[in-house]
Scaffold this motif. Structure first.
Motif, mmCIF file in Angstrom:
data_model
loop_
_atom_site.group_PDB
_atom_site.id
_atom_site.type_symbol
_atom_site.label_atom_id
_atom_site.label_comp_id
_atom_site.label_asym_id
_atom_site.label_seq_id
_atom_site.Cartn_x
_atom_site.Cartn_y
_atom_site.Cartn_z
ATOM 1 N N TRP A 144 0.851 -1.242 -0.081
ATOM 2 C CA TRP A 144 0.195 0.053 -0.031
ATOM 3 C C TRP A 144 0.778 1.342 -0.091
ATOM 4 O O TRP A 144 0.721 2.370 -0.906
ATOM 5 C CB TRP A 144 -0.989 -0.018 1.268
ATOM 6 N N GLN A 147 1.985 2.115 -3.475
ATOM 7 C CA GLN A 147 0.839 2.756 -4.086
ATOM 8 C C GLN A 147 -0.116 3.403 -3.390
ATOM 9 O O GLN A 147 -1.274 2.743 -3.169
ATOM 10 C CB GLN A 147 0.380 1.590 -5.119
ATOM 11 N N LEU A 148 -0.061 4.337 -2.589
ATOM 12 C CA LEU A 148 -0.980 5.165 -1.751
ATOM 13 C C LEU A 148 -2.449 5.397 -2.160
ATOM 14 O O LEU A 148 -3.349 5.532 -1.322
ATOM 15 C CB LEU A 148 -0.179 6.311 -1.481
ATOM 16 N N ASN A 149 -2.482 5.546 -3.479
ATOM 17 C CA ASN A 149 -3.691 5.879 -4.315
ATOM 18 C C ASN A 149 -4.691 4.759 -4.651
ATOM 19 O O ASN A 149 -5.701 4.724 -4.901
ATOM 20 C CB ASN A 149 -3.614 6.784 -5.633
ATOM 21 N N ASP A 150 -3.901 3.419 -4.205
ATOM 22 C CA ASP A 150 -4.681 2.072 -4.509
ATOM 23 C C ASP A 150 -5.709 1.842 -3.326
ATOM 24 O O ASP A 150 -5.085 1.428 -2.355
ATOM 25 C CB ASP A 150 -3.597 1.158 -4.867
ATOM 26 N N ARG A 151 -6.902 2.008 -3.601
ATOM 27 C CA ARG A 151 -7.983 1.769 -2.367
ATOM 28 C C ARG A 151 -7.940 0.389 -2.203
ATOM 29 O O ARG A 151 -8.090 -0.005 -1.041
ATOM 30 C CB ARG A 151 -9.353 2.149 -2.948
ATOM 31 N N LYS A 154 -5.072 -0.415 0.060
ATOM 32 C CA LYS A 154 -5.399 0.140 1.544
ATOM 33 C C LYS A 154 -6.523 -0.665 2.155
ATOM 34 O O LYS A 154 -5.990 -0.898 3.358
ATOM 35 C CB LYS A 154 -5.744 1.660 1.186
#
Length: 242
Positions: A144, A147-151, A154
């Protein structure tokens, strides 16, 4: 000796596919268990007690070796359950399920040494489950953070963050019924680890969280010490409801 091992193909297995070596241990496990059981059935406990430990050690070695090194096992898991990515931690959780099944089987016997073997299998279950959940959580968090924008990543990381303390609590309460101190100790250790991970992410910069932890810990200790009384009270309430 090395020549003999080479002829058997053992050295080649260790280089190319170590899992085959651990597969070969399984018949040895069954053999030692059969000999130990036969001796104990014949009322020869002084003899059977030498075979049971070997069988248990070989069981741990075989299953752990297969989970940790056998590539086809990991590929099978990835093919059947793609969301696991074939990670070995899931295989160790499967091993924990196998140990639970073996424990249940051992407890079906009236033989004292066989029942003691069941306790040995039970002993390793919390470590297998909670350690695996911990490392799965770290790996999910690492993915995560990449790739912090991957829901989805997360959500996966958050699930493991909540799953670890929840599973640890189950083992803590399970220790009361099973009278297993290692369930309680391992459960409390990973409960603390899980709560710290929650504090670092979900409950970050929330001042009420430490107070909630204090209350939760106090309730946990009280409920653990008064488990029997609480169980009887709940049973009485259930009977009244009927």
């Amino acid at each position: 000796m090395l020549k003999g091992l080479s002829r058997l193909g053992l050295l080649e297995w260790l280089d190319t596919d170590p899992g085959k070596f651990y597969f070969r241990l399984i018949p040895a496990v069954l053999l030692f268990f059969a000999m130990a059981l036969a001796l104990e059935w014949r009322h020869l406990p002084n003899d059977s007690r030498y075979f049971y430990p070997i069988a248990v050690v070989f069981t741990f070695a075989a299953l752990s070796g297969l989970a940790g090194t056998h590539k086809p096992y990991q590929e099978w898991l990835a093919a059947r359950l793609p969301w696991t990515r074939g990670e070995i931690e899931y295989l160790f959780i499967i091993n924990a399920g196998i140990y639970l099944l073996l424990e249940v089987i051992c407890e079906r016997f009236s033989l004292s040494q066989m029942r003691a073997v069941g306790k040995a299998f039970r002993f390793v279950i919390p470590g297998h489950v909670l350690t695996s959940l911990f490392f799965l959580g770290l790996e999910a968090t690492g993915r995560w953070e990449g790739q912090l924008n991957d829901r989805l990543m997360k959500r996966e990381a958050r699930v493991f963050e909540m799953l670890l303390p929840a599973a640890a609590l189950l083992f803590v309460y399970g220790s009361i019924r099973k009278q297993m101190k290692n369930y309680f100790v391992v459960g409390m250790i990973f409960l603390g680890i899980g709560l710290v991970r929650l504090q670092e992410d979900i409950f970050k910069q929330k001042s009420r969280w430490p107070i909630l932890l204090l209350i939760l810990g106090s309730l946990l200790m009280v409920s653990a010490t008064r488990y029997s009384a609480i169980k009887m009270a709940v049973a009485r309430m259930a009977r009244r409801g009927e």
